[in-house]
Design a protein around this motif. Structure first.
Motif, PDB file in Angstrom:
ATOM      1  N   VAL A  80      52.868  36.831  32.343  1.00  0.00           N
ATOM      2  CA  VAL A  80      52.804  37.825  33.415  1.00  0.00           C
ATOM      3  C   VAL A  80      51.333  37.994  33.773  1.00  0.00           C
ATOM      4  CG1 VAL A  80      53.235  40.233  34.039  1.00  0.00           C
ATOM      5  CG2 VAL A  80      54.897  38.995  32.650  1.00  0.00           C
ATOM      6  N   LEU A  81      51.042  37.822  35.043  1.00  0.00           N
ATOM      7  CA  LEU A  81      49.669  37.933  35.519  1.00  0.00           C
ATOM      8  C   LEU A  81      49.178  39.367  35.388  1.00  0.00           C
ATOM      9  CD1 LEU A  81      50.152  35.966  38.848  1.00  0.00           C
ATOM     10  CD2 LEU A  81      49.172  35.088  36.736  1.00  0.00           C
ATOM     11  N   GLU A  82      47.867  39.521  35.225  1.00  0.00           N
ATOM     12  CA  GLU A  82      47.313  40.875  35.239  1.00  0.00           C
ATOM     13  C   GLU A  82      47.415  41.441  36.652  1.00  0.00           C
ATOM     14  OE1 GLU A  82      43.253  43.419  34.517  1.00  0.00           O
ATOM     15  OE2 GLU A  82      43.335  41.382  33.758  1.00  0.00           O
ATOM     16  N   LYS A  83      46.945  40.666  37.632  1.00  0.00           N
ATOM     17  CA  LYS A  83      47.060  41.081  39.025  1.00  0.00           C
ATOM     18  C   LYS A  83      47.209  39.840  39.882  1.00  0.00           C
ATOM     19  CE  LYS A  83      42.096  41.321  39.810  1.00  0.00           C
ATOM     20  NZ  LYS A  83      40.993  42.135  40.309  1.00  0.00           N
ATOM     21  N   LEU A  84      47.700  40.033  41.091  1.00  0.00           N
ATOM     22  CA  LEU A  84      47.879  38.916  42.007  1.00  0.00           C
ATOM     23  C   LEU A  84      46.551  38.536  42.653  1.00  0.00           C
ATOM     24  CD1 LEU A  84      51.164  39.843  43.925  1.00  0.00           C
ATOM     25  CD2 LEU A  84      50.874  38.249  42.031  1.00  0.00           C
ATOM     26  N   SER A  85      46.333  37.257  42.765  1.00  0.00           N
ATOM     27  CA  SER A  85      45.151  36.773  43.477  1.00  0.00           C
ATOM     28  C   SER A  85      45.536  36.527  44.939  1.00  0.00           C
ATOM     29  CB  SER A  85      44.651  35.470  42.851  1.00  0.00           C
ATOM     30  OG  SER A  85      45.573  34.422  43.109  1.00  0.00           O
ATOM     31  N   THR A  86      44.529  36.327  45.764  1.00  0.00           N
ATOM     32  CA  THR A  86      44.776  35.981  47.165  1.00  0.00           C
ATOM     33  C   THR A  86      45.575  34.688  47.237  1.00  0.00           C
ATOM     34  OG1 THR A  86      42.733  37.087  47.799  1.00  0.00           O
ATOM     35  CG2 THR A  86      43.635  35.521  49.375  1.00  0.00           C
ATOM     36  N   LEU A  87      45.270  33.749  46.365  1.00  0.00           N
ATOM     37  CA  LEU A  87      45.996  32.479  46.340  1.00  0.00           C
ATOM     38  C   LEU A  87      47.472  32.691  46.001  1.00  0.00           C
ATOM     39  CD1 LEU A  87      45.962  29.397  46.562  1.00  0.00           C
ATOM     40  CD2 LEU A  87      45.290  29.320  44.152  1.00  0.00           C
ATOM     41  N   ASP A  88      47.761  33.552  45.022  1.00  0.00           N
ATOM     42  CA  ASP A  88      49.151  33.854  44.657  1.00  0.00           C
ATOM     43  C   ASP A  88      49.910  34.390  45.875  1.00  0.00           C
ATOM     44  OD1 ASP A  88      48.759  33.267  41.887  1.00  0.00           O
ATOM     45  OD2 ASP A  88      48.021  35.309  41.549  1.00  0.00           O
ATOM     46  N   ILE A  89      49.277  35.274  46.612  1.00  0.00           N
ATOM     47  CA  ILE A  89      49.905  35.892  47.776  1.00  0.00           C
ATOM     48  C   ILE A  89      50.104  34.858  48.881  1.00  0.00           C
ATOM     49  CG2 ILE A  89      49.565  37.594  49.626  1.00  0.00           C
ATOM     50  CD1 ILE A  89      48.088  39.300  47.409  1.00  0.00           C
ATOM     51  N   HIS A  90      49.098  34.030  49.129  1.00  0.00           N
ATOM     52  CA  HIS A  90      49.199  33.021  50.194  1.00  0.00           C
ATOM     53  C   HIS A  90      50.239  31.945  49.877  1.00  0.00           C
ATOM     54  CE1 HIS A  90      46.300  34.191  53.257  1.00  0.00           C
ATOM     55  NE2 HIS A  90      45.684  34.800  52.258  1.00  0.00           N
TER      56      HIS A  90
END
Length: 119
Positions: free
Chosen positions: A25-35
């Motif tokens: 489980v990621l700590e937080k979403l990155s811009t790449l994850d969202i894109h």
């Protein structure tokens, strides 16, 4: 007694193996994850635009949409920020589509996402 110890060792090994197979489980979403999710769902947006263009072939422009992503990956809300599209059929369609998207699970809820869609 040896059987009990052997069974316990097997259970510990099996649970360790299962834990390794679960995606982290990621700590937080990155811009790449969202894109990655936005790109994967581009057909959803294209469908909304195609449907609107059947009604109004001249429709076009840049529509900014804002949404919040929950730690479980679901979308809390999605709304069109661009006034000219906020009450339109295409705007409602895009906001509804985004509301159904699933993002990777993460621990920390980030700031809302704001993304432009140009058509």
């Amino acid at each position: 007694m040896r059987k009990i110890v052997a069974i316990l060792l097997m259970l510990v090994a099996a649970s360790a193996l299962a834990a390794k197979q679960l995606p982290p489980v990621l700590e937080k979403l990155s811009t790449l994850d969202i894109h990655k999710v936005i790109d994967a769902h581009k057909p959803d947006i294209d469908k909304c635009v195609r449907e609107q263009k059947k009604r109004d072939p001249a429709i076009g422009g840049k529509m900014r949409v804002r949404w919040a992503i929950q730690p479980d990956g679901s979308v809390l809300y999605a709304r069109v920020e661009t006034l000219e599209f906020s009450k339109s059929t295409v705007g409602k369609c895009v906001a509804t589509a985004i509301g159904k998207w699933k993002f990777p699970k993460h621990q920390v809820r980030g700031s809302p996402v704001e993304h432009p869609f140009t058509f």
